[in-house]
Write an enzyme that holds these catalytic residues in place. Structure first.
Site, PDB file in Angstrom:
ATOM      1  N   LYS A 232     -60.083  60.193 -21.945  1.00 45.11           N
ATOM      2  CA  LYS A 232     -59.858  58.746 -22.059  1.00 45.11           C
ATOM      3  C   LYS A 232     -61.091  58.143 -22.732  1.00 45.11           C
ATOM      4  CE  LYS A 232     -61.622  58.131 -17.315  1.00 45.11           C
ATOM      5  NZ  LYS A 232     -61.296  57.654 -15.947  1.00 45.11           N
TER       6      LYS A 232
ATOM      7  N   ASP B 120     -58.732  64.760 -18.158  1.00 40.21           N
ATOM      8  CA  ASP B 120     -59.005  63.332 -17.980  1.00 40.21           C
ATOM      9  C   ASP B 120     -59.625  62.750 -19.250  1.00 40.21           C
ATOM     10  OD1 ASP B 120     -58.935  60.948 -16.593  1.00 40.21           O
ATOM     11  OD2 ASP B 120     -60.856  61.257 -15.587  1.00 40.21           O
TER      12      ASP B 120
ATOM     13  N   ASN C 187     -64.612  58.521 -21.391  1.00 45.53           N
ATOM     14  CA  ASN C 187     -65.215  59.856 -21.412  1.00 45.53           C
ATOM     15  C   ASN C 187     -65.484  60.371 -22.819  1.00 45.53           C
ATOM     16  OD1 ASN C 187     -65.200  59.995 -18.628  1.00 45.53           O
ATOM     17  ND2 ASN C 187     -63.200  61.001 -18.521  1.00 45.53           N
TER      18      ASN C 187
END
Length: 207
Positions: free
Chosen positions: A7, A5, A10
Site C-alpha cells: 500500500k 500488505d 509502505n
C-alpha cells in the site's frame, strides 16, 4: 517474497545517486516462498479463514481468507495503487471494514477513464488487468506488469498514443463479458415481463 500488505504507506520514494529509488517497507506479515512452493507444495500463507492486510488494497482471494494465496495478491495491490495514482481514488470505499471487503469480493471497480477521460485505453487496460477478480486473469508476475508500463512510457501511452501491450487481450475479454452480462439481463427481464403478463391475464382475463 509475498508482501501481503502492499500500500502507499509502505512504498517510499527516495533519491539514490541522483535517481529515483523505490523502497518497500514493513514486511511484518510477509511470507517467503521457494520456487517449488508456487507449484502448490507450500505451507499455507494464512490459516483457514484468517484475513491479513489492508482492505482497500486487498485482493479478492485475500479478502475471502483463501488458503492458497500467492504473489498475485501483491500484483492486485499494485493495481490498486496505480488506480489511485491516476484517478485520485481507490477502487472501493465503504463505511467499515466489512463493507469494503464485500465490494472487493463481489463488485467490479469503476473504469479509471470514467474518472479521468484523458487516460489512454491502454493504461486503463493495464490497471484493470492487475485488478482482475480471478487471479489467473491478472499479470502472472510484477515483471509482466512492469513491461507493459515501460512500453506505455516509451510511446507516451499514459494519456495518448497506442501501444501493443499484453493487457489489450484482457480488455477485449472484459468487453466480451460485459456484452454477455447485458444479454443475460435482457433475457431475464423479458422472461419476467412475460411471466407478469401471463399472471395478469390468468387472474383478470381478456386484455
Amino acid at each position: 517474497i509475498v508482501h501481503r500488505d502492499v500500500k502507499p504507506d509502505n512504498v517510499f520514494l527516495l533519491t539514490r545517486r541522483g535517481k529515483d529509488f523505490i523502497k518497500v517497507v514493513d514486511f511484518g506479515i510477509s511470507k517467503a516462498m521457494r520456487p517449488e512452493d508456487e507449484a502448490g507444495n507450500s505451507p499455507r500463507l494464512t490459516q483457514t479463514g484468517m484475513v491479513l492486510g489492508t482492505p482497500l488494497y486487498m485482493s479478492p482471494e485475500q479478502a475471502r481468507g483463501d488458503e492458497n494465496l500467492d504473489h498475485r495478491i501483491d500484483v492486485y495491490a499494485l493495481g490498486v495503487i496505480l488506480y489511485e495514482m491516476v484517478t485520485g481514488e481507490v477502487p472501493f470505499r465503504g463505511s467499515n471494514y466489512l463493507s469494503i471487503l464485500s465490494q472487493v469480493i463481489n463488485e467490479e471497480p469503476r473504469a479509471p477513464r470514467d474518472l479521468r477521460p484523458d487516460l489512454s485505453v491502454e493504461l486503463e487496460s493495464v490497471i484493470m488487468k492487475a485488478l482482475a477478480k480471478d487471479r489467473d486473469d491478472r499479470y502472472a508476475s510484477t515483471e509482466e506488469l512492469a513491461d507493459d508500463l515501460s512500453v506505455l512510457m516509451t510511446v507516451d501511452g499514459l494519456t495518448t498514443g497506442r501501444a501493443r501491450i499484453t493487457a489489450q487481450k484482457y480488455r477485449k475479454k472484459l468487453q466480451g463479458r460485459s456484452g454477455l452480462r447485458v444479454l443475460a439481463w435482457a433475457a431475464g427481464i423479458a422472461v419476467l415481463a412475460a411471466a407478469v403478463v401471463f399472471t395478469v391475464r390468468s387472474m383478470m382475463g381478456g386484455k
